[in-house]
Structures are given as C-alpha cells and as structure tokens.
Motif scaffolding. Structure first.
Motif, short mmCIF file in Angstrom:
data_model
loop_
_atom_site.label_atom_id
_atom_site.label_comp_id
_atom_site.label_asym_id
_atom_site.label_seq_id
_atom_site.Cartn_x
_atom_site.Cartn_y
_atom_site.Cartn_z
N LEU A 53 0.71 -1.23 -0.08
CA LEU A 53 -0.03 0.08 -0.06
C LEU A 53 0.77 1.19 0.05
O LEU A 53 0.69 1.99 -0.86
N PHE A 54 1.75 1.34 0.88
CA PHE A 54 3.00 2.50 0.80
C PHE A 54 3.41 2.47 -0.51
O PHE A 54 3.66 3.72 -1.10
N LEU A 55 3.97 1.48 -1.21
CA LEU A 55 4.64 1.50 -2.44
C LEU A 55 3.53 2.02 -3.41
O LEU A 55 3.83 2.85 -4.39
N TYR A 56 2.04 1.60 -3.35
CA TYR A 56 1.30 2.17 -4.38
C TYR A 56 1.32 3.45 -4.06
O TYR A 56 1.05 4.60 -5.11
N ALA A 57 1.06 3.99 -2.96
CA ALA A 57 0.82 5.70 -2.54
C ALA A 57 2.00 6.51 -3.22
O ALA A 57 1.69 7.27 -3.69
N SER A 58 3.05 5.70 -3.17
CA SER A 58 4.38 6.43 -3.40
C SER A 58 4.16 6.64 -5.18
O SER A 58 4.86 7.44 -5.52
N ARG A 59 3.69 5.75 -5.81
CA ARG A 59 3.47 6.03 -7.21
C ARG A 59 2.50 6.75 -7.67
O ARG A 59 2.47 7.15 -8.95
N ILE A 60 1.56 7.20 -6.95
CA ILE A 60 0.28 8.07 -7.43
C ILE A 60 0.26 9.55 -6.80
O ILE A 60 -0.49 10.25 -7.53
N ASP A 61 1.45 9.71 -5.95
CA ASP A 61 1.42 10.72 -5.48
C ASP A 61 2.93 11.49 -5.47
O ASP A 61 3.69 10.95 -4.72
N PRO A 62 3.28 12.22 -6.42
CA PRO A 62 4.69 12.91 -6.63
C PRO A 62 5.07 13.52 -5.23
O PRO A 62 6.39 12.98 -4.98
N LYS A 63 4.45 14.02 -4.63
CA LYS A 63 5.02 14.74 -3.15
C LYS A 63 5.37 13.69 -2.33
O LYS A 63 6.26 13.95 -1.27
N LEU A 64 4.79 12.56 -2.31
CA LEU A 64 5.04 11.64 -1.24
C LEU A 64 5.72 10.53 -1.95
O LEU A 64 5.78 9.31 -1.33
N LYS A 65 6.23 10.54 -2.77
CA LYS A 65 7.08 9.47 -3.57
C LYS A 65 8.02 8.92 -2.67
O LYS A 65 8.38 7.78 -2.54
N ILE A 66 9.02 9.78 -2.20
CA ILE A 66 10.15 9.22 -1.39
C ILE A 66 9.61 9.05 -0.10
O ILE A 66 9.91 7.79 0.42
N ALA A 67 8.76 9.57 0.55
CA ALA A 67 8.02 9.23 1.69
C ALA A 67 7.60 7.97 1.75
O ALA A 67 7.71 6.87 2.77
N GLY A 68 6.55 7.68 0.85
CA GLY A 68 6.12 6.17 0.51
C GLY A 68 6.88 5.09 0.22
O GLY A 68 6.85 3.93 0.71
N THR A 69 8.05 5.44 -0.65
CA THR A 69 9.29 4.45 -0.81
C THR A 69 9.74 4.03 0.47
O THR A 69 10.04 2.77 0.59
N LEU A 70 10.03 4.89 1.26
CA LEU A 70 10.88 4.68 2.52
C LEU A 70 10.10 3.80 3.53
O LEU A 70 10.62 3.03 4.17
N LEU A 71 8.83 4.31 3.75
CA LEU A 71 7.80 3.30 4.57
C LEU A 71 7.58 1.95 3.87
O LEU A 71 7.86 1.21 4.60
N ALA A 72 7.59 1.87 2.53
CA ALA A 72 7.54 0.74 1.98
C ALA A 72 8.73 -0.19 2.24
O ALA A 72 8.70 -1.39 2.48
N ALA A 73 9.81 0.32 2.14
CA ALA A 73 11.24 -0.26 2.40
C ALA A 73 11.26 -0.80 4.04
O ALA A 73 11.66 -1.89 4.08
N LEU A 74 11.00 0.22 4.73
CA LEU A 74 10.73 -0.16 6.42
C LEU A 74 9.96 -1.36 6.55
O LEU A 74 10.33 -2.33 7.25
N LEU A 75 8.71 -1.44 5.84
CA LEU A 75 7.79 -2.26 6.09
C LEU A 75 8.21 -3.69 5.36
O LEU A 75 8.20 -4.72 5.96
N ALA A 76 8.84 -3.74 4.32
CA ALA A 76 9.61 -4.78 3.69
C ALA A 76 10.42 -5.39 4.58
O ALA A 76 10.66 -6.78 4.56
N MET A 77 11.47 -4.67 4.93
CA MET A 77 12.48 -5.37 6.24
C MET A 77 11.70 -5.83 7.40
O MET A 77 12.28 -6.83 7.73
N MET A 78 10.61 -5.15 7.87
CA MET A 78 9.89 -5.85 8.84
C MET A 78 9.43 -7.27 8.41
O MET A 78 9.43 -8.11 9.27
N PHE A 79 8.49 -7.17 7.35
CA PHE A 79 8.15 -8.52 6.69
C PHE A 79 9.26 -9.55 6.66
O PHE A 79 8.96 -10.62 7.20
N VAL A 80 10.51 -9.31 6.27
CA VAL A 80 11.67 -10.09 5.96
C VAL A 80 11.99 -10.50 7.53
O VAL A 80 12.08 -11.82 7.70
N ARG A 81 12.08 -9.78 8.34
CA ARG A 81 12.30 -10.04 9.91
C ARG A 81 11.47 -10.92 10.55
O ARG A 81 12.00 -12.01 11.18
#
Length: 203
Positions: A53-81
C-alpha cells in the motif's frame, strides 16, 4: 464517510484481538504464541500488505514518492524479519540479514541524487492525517512491544511462577496491535493520495 471508516477500523481492531485469542481458546494450556501461529501469520500479512500500500501510494502522489517508498522499504524489512524462521529453514541461517541489507542498498540507490527532496517529502507526509497513526504503530512495534516482552521483567514479576507463554501473548499481542495501526495508516494514505490525484486531474 469518516464515521463509517472509524466504525470499520473499530471492528477490525476488535477482530484482530479476537483472532489473537483464538490460539489460547483452541490449544488452551498448550498454546505457545511462537512461530508458525495465527498471530505470527497475521503480522506477516499486515507487514506485506502495508508495504504494498505504501509503495502504491508513492506511485500515485509525486509529493509523497520518497516518503512512501521509504515506508514501503521499512515494512519490507519488517516483513523479512518476521519471516526469519521460514528463511532459516528453507534458505540458510541468517538469510534475513542478507535480504534486509539488499533492501537497504536498493534504498540508497533509489535516494541517490534525490537527497535534497527527502525532507520535503517527509514533511508532506507528516502533514497528512494518517501520520500520527503510522508513528503510533511504529513506536508500538519497535519500542513498546520490545519493552513489554523482556524476559527479565516477567521473571521479576512472576518469580517461580514465570510462564513464558504469558510473556509471549503480551509481546506478540502489542506487536500485532502496532502492525494493525500501521496497516490502517497505509490504507488512509492511499485514500488521501487518490483524493489528491483526483483533485489534480480536475485542475
């Protein structure tokens, strides 16, 4: 609409609490609340869903592209953990560290040349209504659940009557609550981004 969403989230949180208790009701004194349980599987599902969801949000709102991607990466790391037991079994011991390191490298590659835009994107995210919910969820998962899950604390309180499953229930329960809050914030962010997208299309 706001009241409907609030009611749905209330029902969802109550449902999560009920599902956490199912293992106890089913296995009774044999419940362990460890790996490969419904509670752990819910955490996996929530972290993965939030990441997407964070990754999707980062793709549809340019202002939140970096923030959404960082949150998606953080959740991806949590998922892996959270999936470390499966990775240890089917890959190799410590595989999750390798995957998390790879994600970190990919994040650095993504941010390369965009460092000046990080603050603006994070600031824009902090001004959204779902920021507080996400922050509360992250604090619950990364700090509160860890503090509540200390063996030394439960041994001190329970003494000779120490029962590990009680510690596990509190730790995993609060952790699942945190992941639920993060998932709710991710859903809200997508709704906000979709609304912004529609407004931009009208202008």
């Amino acid at each position: 609409m706001f009241l409907v969403r609030a009611f749905l989230y209330l029902i969802s949180l109550a449902g999560v609490g009920y599902l956490i208790g199912l293992e106890g009701y089913h296995f009774k004194t044999l419940a362990v609340y460890g790996e490969h349980t419904l509670t752990e599987h819910m955490q996996d599902m929530m972290t993965f869903s939030s990441c997407m969801l964070f990754l999707y949000a980062s793709r549809i709102d340019p202002k939140l592209k970096i923030a959404g991607t960082l949150l998606a990466a953080l959740l991806a790391m949590m998922f892996v953990r959270e999936s470390d037991a499966l990775l240890d079994k089917y890959a190799y011991d410590g595989a999750w560290q390798t995957i998390v390191s790879f994600i970190l490298v990919m994040v650095v590659v993504f941010l390369w040349g965009r460092f000046s835009s990080i603050y603006g994107s994070l600031k824009a995210y902090s001004e959204t209504a779902c920021y507080g919910t996400c922050l509360a969820g992250l604090v619950t998962v990364l700090a509160f659940s860890r503090m509540m899950g200390r063996n030394s604390f439960w041994s001190s309180v329970m003494g000779d009557n120490y029962i590990r499953v009680v510690k596990n229930i509190v730790e995993e329960g609060t952790e699942t609550l945190g992941y639920t809050l993060i998932l709710i914030s991710a859903i809200e962010l997508v709704l906000i981004c979709q609304k912004n997208q529609k407004l931009a299309a009208k202008d």
